[in-house]
Scaffold this motif. Structure first.
Motif, PDB file in Angstrom:
ATOM      1  N   THR A 339       0.857  -0.973   0.036  1.00  0.00           N
ATOM      2  CA  THR A 339       0.050  -0.057  -0.044  1.00  0.00           C
ATOM      3  C   THR A 339       0.987   1.143   0.019  1.00  0.00           C
ATOM      4  N   GLU A 340       1.912   1.293   0.812  1.00  0.00           N
ATOM      5  CA  GLU A 340       2.700   2.334   1.031  1.00  0.00           C
ATOM      6  C   GLU A 340       3.470   2.679  -0.579  1.00  0.00           C
ATOM      7  N   SER A 341       3.972   1.425  -0.927  1.00  0.00           N
ATOM      8  CA  SER A 341       4.674   1.640  -2.253  1.00  0.00           C
ATOM      9  C   SER A 341       3.738   2.214  -3.329  1.00  0.00           C
ATOM     10  N   LEU A 342       2.513   1.617  -3.300  1.00  0.00           N
ATOM     11  CA  LEU A 342       1.523   2.198  -4.416  1.00  0.00           C
ATOM     12  C   LEU A 342       1.402   3.459  -4.244  1.00  0.00           C
ATOM     13  N   SER A 343       1.233   4.058  -2.958  1.00  0.00           N
ATOM     14  CA  SER A 343       0.688   5.547  -2.817  1.00  0.00           C
ATOM     15  C   SER A 343       2.026   6.434  -3.240  1.00  0.00           C
ATOM     16  N   GLN A 344       3.241   5.980  -2.842  1.00  0.00           N
ATOM     17  CA  GLN A 344       4.510   6.690  -3.444  1.00  0.00           C
ATOM     18  C   GLN A 344       4.370   6.839  -5.064  1.00  0.00           C
ATOM     19  N   THR A 345       3.778   5.712  -5.721  1.00  0.00           N
ATOM     20  CA  THR A 345       4.354   5.589  -7.043  1.00  0.00           C
ATOM     21  C   THR A 345       2.995   6.360  -8.075  1.00  0.00           C
ATOM     22  N   ALA A 346       1.770   6.247  -7.536  1.00  0.00           N
ATOM     23  CA  ALA A 346       0.632   6.622  -8.383  1.00  0.00           C
ATOM     24  C   ALA A 346      -0.755   6.959  -7.546  1.00  0.00           C
ATOM     25  N   LYS A 347      -1.572   7.727  -8.163  1.00  0.00           N
ATOM     26  CA  LYS A 347      -2.851   7.604  -7.604  1.00  0.00           C
ATOM     27  C   LYS A 347      -3.542   6.513  -7.816  1.00  0.00           C
ATOM     28  N   VAL A 348      -3.958   5.827  -6.867  1.00  0.00           N
ATOM     29  CA  VAL A 348      -4.792   4.628  -6.856  1.00  0.00           C
ATOM     30  C   VAL A 348      -6.092   4.463  -6.467  1.00  0.00           C
ATOM     31  N   TYR A 349      -6.846   3.738  -7.552  1.00  0.00           N
ATOM     32  CA  TYR A 349      -8.286   3.560  -7.318  1.00  0.00           C
ATOM     33  C   TYR A 349      -8.533   2.152  -6.667  1.00  0.00           C
ATOM     34  N   LYS A 350      -9.137   1.982  -5.323  1.00  0.00           N
ATOM     35  CA  LYS A 350      -8.976   0.590  -4.628  1.00  0.00           C
ATOM     36  C   LYS A 350     -10.379   0.110  -4.792  1.00  0.00           C
ATOM     37  N   ASN A 351     -10.382  -1.226  -4.788  1.00  0.00           N
ATOM     38  CA  ASN A 351     -11.546  -1.958  -4.671  1.00  0.00           C
ATOM     39  C   ASN A 351     -11.313  -3.178  -3.789  1.00  0.00           C
ATOM     40  N   ASP A 352     -12.097  -3.474  -3.285  1.00  0.00           N
ATOM     41  CA  ASP A 352     -12.022  -4.545  -2.067  1.00  0.00           C
ATOM     42  C   ASP A 352     -12.928  -5.838  -2.118  1.00  0.00           C
ATOM     43  N   LEU A 353     -12.539  -6.680  -2.877  1.00  0.00           N
ATOM     44  CA  LEU A 353     -13.765  -7.701  -3.235  1.00  0.00           C
ATOM     45  C   LEU A 353     -13.457  -9.224  -2.490  1.00  0.00           C
ATOM     46  N   ALA A 354     -14.472  -9.918  -2.427  1.00  0.00           N
ATOM     47  CA  ALA A 354     -14.340 -11.145  -1.722  1.00  0.00           C
ATOM     48  C   ALA A 354     -15.310 -12.180  -2.895  1.00  0.00           C
TER      49      ALA A 354
END
Ligand code: MLT
Ligand code: ZN
Length: 477
Positions: A339-354
């Protein structure tokens, strides 16, 4: 006076009245404070509360809510601001009622194995208090250092150990809640056994602050894990991850966590954190998991033999078992730094699925194709709690795209993604909740009958519609 300025004037008048009525209540209403306290970790909405207040007791919460009800003022409950669904975002002049000051953790009741905490108690501090008493608070989240128990309960948080301990719901003995009318309720008391009809406590857990505010809770604690063995494996396929899980279960081994990350996540963490790769070649997925041996020599032996047999049978080619705490930490670092590396790299759209476990490999293969077609190569970062069938689908904004355009595209893509989730009998929100982000998509996971009953429930608890309005249920449908 224009419509906008009359709304702003009314908000300012309300805040002035509030300050007058509660002279000793901390009330922040500068532009910077409203911006800060009016949002959570989601970054797609513009915060616009009228002010943020910080009550110190549940009685004060009750008086504030009663006052707001009388004035027709909407409120948004908030805590550690770590939510990922926009459930604590105030976008329409609401009063943010932040419960951080209700942070008391009472001494652990060792015989009952419980602890009474205020809604503002930090998850990590609860873990520490339990540990000091020789017990264990089993909910562990990436945000444990700043998330608060009130929010954990309101969203029925999951996290890293759901495979062993389940969600927060399983660990709530009783709840103190305050309704919008100001009425305070204690639900269930200090009882394990209480078969007296509807269990209202459970209606509040996961209700995302739409029915009332959780101000305190009695939490059930459990025995701490004894001796965890940690593994890092390179998986030839996601399906192998499911097969390996079956092998562990059929040997009656106690799985403590079972996490997965795609090669894209692995490469990202390598690049951003500079960790040396322990494998000789890339794999499509990697697994980080823990098994509790309870300190028993025969269990450790079973584990070692089983791992050898996995190599012999060609289940995996490259796999490690940690031989020291430092090893274990380095394995976890691959998962914990995504999560930390993603936020350093780009704007991220998150989905959390099951998705049910038997469906997950097929689902992920289709998802990879779908994401490639919509967003281009390597924009999908897939990781999550594989043992619970829970996947975090993170889409990184291409550099060439404007943020607004990206968000609109992600929301359009959601329809195709959630239709796929529906086909595989999954859920559009595994652990982060619905909040503002997914309310328009709720029908992909809940039937019209369920949504109708949810709306009716909302009216029973909050007839004026002032408690966290617009969250979970989209207005006017
Ligand atoms: C996680 O499992 O790491 C959390 O749910 C946070 C996230 O999805 O970024
Ligand atoms: Zn998660």
């Amino acid at each position: 006076m224009s419509g906008v300025s009359s709304i702003l004037k009314k908000r300012m008048e309300f805040v002035a009245e509030l300050k007058n009525h509660f002279p000793s209540l901390e009330c922040l209403d500068s532009a910077a404070d409203r911006e800060h306290w009016g949002r959570d970790w989601t970054r797609f909405h513009t915060p616009a509360p009228c002010a943020a207040v910080f009550p110190r007791t549940s009685d004060e919460v009750s008086q504030i809510l009663k006052f707001c009800s009388e004035k027709g003022q909407a409120v948004v409950p908030s805590g550690g601001l770590t939510g990922l669904g926009g459930g604590a975002v105030a976008t329409g002049g609401e009063l943010v009622v932040n419960l951080s000051k209700l942070s008391r953790i009472e001494p652990v009741d060792r015989a009952a194995g419980t602890v009474r905490v205020g809604a503002g108690a930090i998850t990590k501090k609860i873990q520490d208090s339990a540990r000091e008493a020789g017990l264990y608070w089993p909910i562990d989240l990436a945000s444990a250092g700043s998330s608060q128990i009130g929010g954990n309960i309101a969203t029925n948080a999951g996290g890293l150990h759901v495979i062993r301990y389940g969600h927060v719901r399983r660990w709530i003995q009783s709840l103190e809640v305050v309704l919008m009318s100001g009425e305070k309720l204690e639900l269930n008391g200090d009882l394990d056994k209480n078969n007296t009809g509807y269990d209202l406590r459970n209606i509040f857990i996961g209700s995302e602050g739409t029915l009332g505010m959780v101000t305190a809770a009695t939490l059930k604690l459990c025995e701490a894990p004894r001796e965890l063995k940690t593994f890092l494996w390179a998986l030839p396929s996601l399906k192998t991850g499911i097969d390996v899980l079956g092998e562990l279960r059929s040997r009656s081994l106690m799985i403590h966590s079972y996490e997965v990350l795609s090669n894209n996540c692995f490469e990202l963490v390598h690049k951003c954190q500079g960790f040396a790769k322990p494998f000789s070649k890339a794999a499509p997925y990697y697994l980080v998991f823990e098994v509790d041996t309870f300190g028993a020599a025969d269990v450790s032996e079973t584990l070692e033999k089983w791992m050898e047999s996995c190599f012999e049978r060609g289940v995996v080619e490259e796999a490690f078992m940690a031989s020291s705490p430092a090893d274990a930490r380095s394995f976890w670092a691959w998962r914990e730094n995504i999560t930390e590396s993603l936020s350093q790299t780009a704007k991220v759209y998150k989905n959390d699925l099951a998705v049910p476990l038997r469906e997950i490999a097929d689902f992920a293969a289709k998802l990879e194709k779908q994401a490639g077609a919509w967003f281009g190569e390597d924009r999908l970062f897939l990781f999550g709690h594989l043992g619970d069938g829970s996947l975090h689908v993170n889409l990184a904004k291409p550099d060439s795209m404007e943020l607004g355009e990206f968000r609109a595209l992600c929301e359009k893509h959601n329809h195709e993604l959630f239709a796929l989730v529906q086909t595989h009998k999954g859920s559009i929100a595994a652990e982060h909740g619905i909040g503002l982000l997914k309310r328009e998509f709720l029908h992909y996971s809940k039937s019209p009958g369920e949504i109708r009953l949810m709306r009716s429930l909302k009216t029973v608890f909050d007839p004026l519609g002032l408690m966290n309005p617009g969250k979970l249920l989209a207005p006017g449908r």
